[in-house]
Design a protein around this motif. Sequence first.
Motif, PDB file in Angstrom:
ATOM      1  N   ARG A   1       2.470   1.892  14.978  1.00  0.00           N
ATOM      2  CA  ARG A   1       1.045   2.094  14.667  1.00  0.00           C
ATOM      3  C   ARG A   1       0.817   3.459  14.028  1.00  0.00           C
ATOM      4  N   ALA A   2       1.484   4.473  14.576  1.00  0.00           N
ATOM      5  CA  ALA A   2       1.298   5.831  14.052  1.00  0.00           C
ATOM      6  C   ALA A   2       1.746   5.927  12.598  1.00  0.00           C
TER       7      ALA A   2
ATOM      8  N   GLY B   1      -0.711   4.233  10.253  1.00  0.00           N
ATOM      9  CA  GLY B   1      -1.861   5.122  10.073  1.00  0.00           C
ATOM     10  C   GLY B   1      -1.555   6.279   9.128  1.00  0.00           C
ATOM     11  N   TRP B   2      -0.342   6.789   9.177  1.00  0.00           N
ATOM     12  CA  TRP B   2       0.104   7.885   8.310  1.00  0.00           C
ATOM     13  C   TRP B   2       0.135   7.451   6.852  1.00  0.00           C
TER      14      TRP B   2
ATOM     15  N   CYS C   1      -1.725   4.998   5.479  1.00  0.00           N
ATOM     16  CA  CYS C   1      -2.974   4.348   5.039  1.00  0.00           C
ATOM     17  C   CYS C   1      -3.967   5.360   4.451  1.00  0.00           C
TER      18      CYS C   1
ATOM     19  N   SER D   1      -7.630   6.665   4.008  1.00  0.00           N
ATOM     20  CA  SER D   1      -8.700   6.578   5.003  1.00  0.00           C
ATOM     21  C   SER D   1      -9.695   5.466   4.693  1.00  0.00           C
TER      22      SER D   1
ATOM     23  N   ARG E   1      -7.937   1.813   6.027  1.00  0.00           N
ATOM     24  CA  ARG E   1      -7.194   1.738   7.285  1.00  0.00           C
ATOM     25  C   ARG E   1      -7.326   0.371   7.948  1.00  0.00           C
TER      26      ARG E   1
ATOM     27  N   PHE F   1      -4.154  -2.008   8.545  1.00  0.00           N
ATOM     28  CA  PHE F   1      -3.793  -2.319   9.926  1.00  0.00           C
ATOM     29  C   PHE F   1      -3.865  -3.824  10.167  1.00  0.00           C
TER      30      PHE F   1
ATOM     31  N   TRP G   1      -0.590  -5.015   8.960  1.00  0.00           N
ATOM     32  CA  TRP G   1       0.417  -4.723   9.981  1.00  0.00           C
ATOM     33  C   TRP G   1       0.341  -5.761  11.107  1.00  0.00           C
TER      34      TRP G   1
ATOM     35  N   ARG H   1       2.965   9.274   2.582  1.00  0.00           N
ATOM     36  CA  ARG H   1       1.733  10.008   2.906  1.00  0.00           C
ATOM     37  C   ARG H   1       1.052  10.526   1.643  1.00  0.00           C
TER      38      ARG H   1
END
Length: 200
Positions: free
Chosen positions: A121-122, A125-126, A128, A130, A133, A137, A140, A193
């Motif tokens: 999950r982390a 998020g890294w 994606c 903003s 997201r 997700f 995912w 990122r």
Amino acid sequence: RTLSHAKDYRDLRRFLICTVFYQAGIQAVITLAAIYAQQAMHFSMQQTIMLVFVVNITAAGGAFLFGHLQDRIGHIPGIALTLIGWIVMIVLAWAAQGPEMFWVAANLAGICMGASQSAGRALVGWFCPSTRRAEFFGLWGLAVKLSAILGPLTYGLVSWISGGDHRLSILITGCYFLVGLVILAGVNAERGRQAALQSE
């Protein structure tokens, strides 16, 4: 449209493919741990219930502790470490001839389960932007749902073909962790990122 957007994020796309494979192994272990304990290790129902209870506690501990470790060593090394842990767990479960080694394998599975879920999950998020997201997700989540079909189906198919050999089934299913580790090697956290930041 989400799948089309994901093509623009090379490392996110590769990690989602990686997720399908390693989560297939996880889903097989989660779904079939009780069956393996009873059929291969000859656990009683009471022992199996206790096993599931203890593994859930170690999973919670793994998720909590691994969050701090991942912050120290980085996303990709962190996930790679959990996949190596899963491979060790599969080998221990396959080789176990008695309850002692199987208990070690089961608790290692619990630690790795909590750690790999939080780490995955982390990293999503890294990667994606903003503004996307929820969209990514969701993608995912789709990858995890696909793996929930793939992993147990593989275990069941091998068990059926081998005439009920649960040791062989779990060993073959463990190959998903190896494939995930190979795919993960091509994921670059910083590049992923930067792609996310450039899209914001």
